[in-house]
Scaffold this active site. Sequence first.
Site, PDB file in Angstrom:
ATOM      1  CD  GLU A 275       5.758  -3.933   3.527  1.00 13.62           C
ATOM      2  OE1 GLU A 275       5.107  -4.847   4.071  1.00 13.62           O
ATOM      3  OE2 GLU A 275       6.154  -2.927   4.139  1.00 13.62           O
TER       4      GLU A 275
ATOM      5  CB  SER B 160     -11.315   7.538  -3.398  1.00 15.08           C
ATOM      6  OG  SER B 160     -10.080   7.953  -2.837  1.00 15.08           O
TER       7      SER B 160
ATOM      8  CE1 TYR C  73     -14.975   3.496  -2.714  1.00 12.71           C
ATOM      9  CE2 TYR C  73     -13.005   3.802  -4.060  1.00 12.71           C
ATOM     10  CZ  TYR C  73     -13.598   3.669  -2.821  1.00 12.71           C
ATOM     11  OH  TYR C  73     -12.826   3.693  -1.693  1.00 12.71           O
TER      12      TYR C  73
ATOM     13  CE  LYS D  57      -3.359   8.061   6.684  1.00 13.92           C
ATOM     14  NZ  LYS D  57      -4.542   7.163   6.635  1.00 13.92           N
TER      15      LYS D  57
ATOM     16  NE  ARG E 111      -5.607   9.876   3.430  1.00 15.10           N
ATOM     17  CZ  ARG E 111      -4.308  10.076   3.415  1.00 15.10           C
ATOM     18  NH1 ARG E 111      -3.819  11.301   3.579  1.00 15.10           N
ATOM     19  NH2 ARG E 111      -3.475   9.069   3.245  1.00 15.10           N
TER      20      ARG E 111
ATOM     21  CE  LYS F  45      -6.062   1.980  -0.464  1.00 16.03           C
ATOM     22  NZ  LYS F  45      -6.586   1.976   0.873  1.00 16.03           N
TER      23      LYS F  45
ATOM     24  CE  LYS G  60      -3.568   2.469   2.539  1.00 17.40           C
ATOM     25  NZ  LYS G  60      -4.571   2.414   3.608  1.00 17.40           N
TER      26      LYS G  60
HETATM   27  C1  PBG Z   1      -7.171   3.754   5.514  1.00 17.22           C
HETATM   28  C2  PBG Z   1      -7.623   3.464   4.149  1.00 17.22           C
HETATM   29  C3  PBG Z   1      -7.450   4.339   3.075  1.00 17.22           C
HETATM   30  C4  PBG Z   1      -8.070   3.753   1.977  1.00 17.22           C
HETATM   31  C5  PBG Z   1      -8.600   2.518   2.394  1.00 17.22           C
HETATM   32  N1  PBG Z   1      -8.292   2.343   3.754  1.00 17.22           N
HETATM   33  C6  PBG Z   1      -6.865   5.707   2.991  1.00 17.22           C
HETATM   34  C7  PBG Z   1      -5.599   6.013   3.655  1.00 17.22           C
HETATM   35  O1  PBG Z   1      -4.719   5.163   3.823  1.00 17.22           O
HETATM   36  O2  PBG Z   1      -5.470   7.177   4.044  1.00 17.22           O
HETATM   37  C8  PBG Z   1      -8.140   4.403   0.640  1.00 17.22           C
HETATM   38  C9  PBG Z   1      -9.183   3.953  -0.285  1.00 17.22           C
HETATM   39  C10 PBG Z   1      -9.462   4.878  -1.399  1.00 17.22           C
HETATM   40  O3  PBG Z   1      -8.805   5.916  -1.616  1.00 17.22           O
HETATM   41  O4  PBG Z   1     -10.402   4.560  -2.128  1.00 17.22           O
HETATM   42  N2  PBG Z   1      -6.641   2.738   6.244  1.00 17.22           N
END
Ligand code: PBG
Length: 336
Positions: A246, A287, A326, A230, A214, A261, A204
């Site tokens: 990972e 997203s 989505y 992050k 968010r 992701k 990720k």
């Molecule tokens: C948080 C989480 C995130 C997403 C899924 N779980 C965002 C982040 O790490 O800040 C993102 C999913 C998306 O953008 O559609 N644990």
Amino acid sequence: MSNPFKLDLTQRPRRLRRTAGLRALVTETVLQPANLIAPLFVVDGRPAPEEIKSMPGVFRLNVADLVKECRALCKLGVPMVALFPKLDPKLKDDEGTLALAEDALVLRAVRAVKKAVPELAVMTDVALDPYTTHGHDGVLNAARDDVDNDRTVGILARMAVLQARAGVDFVAPSDMMDGRVGAIRKSLDAAGYTGTGIIAYAAKYNSAYYGPFRDAVGSAQAAGTRLLSKATYQMNPANRREAVIEAQLDSLEGADVLMVKPAGPYLDIIREVRNATRKPVAAYQVSGEYAQLQAAARLGWLDLARTRHESLLAIKRAGADMILTYFAKDLAKELR
Ligand code: PBG
């Protein structure tokens, strides 16, 4: 007038593209509703479905509407949903205390969905970001300048057991702490949930494509958290070999499925992980990827149905067995 130019070719790949039937015969990748996982946002109380501004067509649903949506998805052949709670900001604190509440919103949502549509699989995120005021996926260290890895993992392992008890098919640690998959597997087994699987967000990335999400769960509430870094736990977008490390670690720790992701901008990573493991690979079309296509389509610059299909086809072609998107419902309808 005849064209005198003639090539003396033995190989003419275009022969296989001559008709729709021939093209179908040599199609290498096919998208099916069974490849899709629909992420859904759930809220408490009885609000009417509330559209997320940066994600047109995506709504926050109360539990009753969520159940309806799950029924519809199941009918369309989508085998799994991923549930994300959006909490009232007043309920958040520094420690993400409510992540361990026995009657947490997401647990009530899981129970309702599993009761109404038992054949539909449910996965839930294991991470603290919907619950913390600062929006990080874990609790902070004493200096408050980073997330405390080990203390966070202890909390996540308890959270996973609560989700398993509520009936999820898969828990999905999305936090990127070191050692969390192993700790979660141990806790699940010790509590008797040997059948509950783990879909690990294995690679990720620290991506700007999560912005609209968010907004959706409100982890961007505190000033500037939409731009929250992050970087000390999510991966550096510059790195590819590290994704294999990972994925291998999560696999050895007991992950059943390995996820990459975001998806579209990371097709090389999906392929890399596909080549490195025999386990199923998942990819999350996040997203921001969704928002990009929606925005361009709204401006009349891209054809939504075709780019939607092509973007998901590319993710599957890269090596993903299952895709969180989505667009799940729209695509499942199109494929019907
Ligand atoms: C948080 C989480 C995130 C997403 C899924 N779980 C965002 C982040 O790490 O800040 C993102 C999913 C998306 O953008 O559609 N644990």
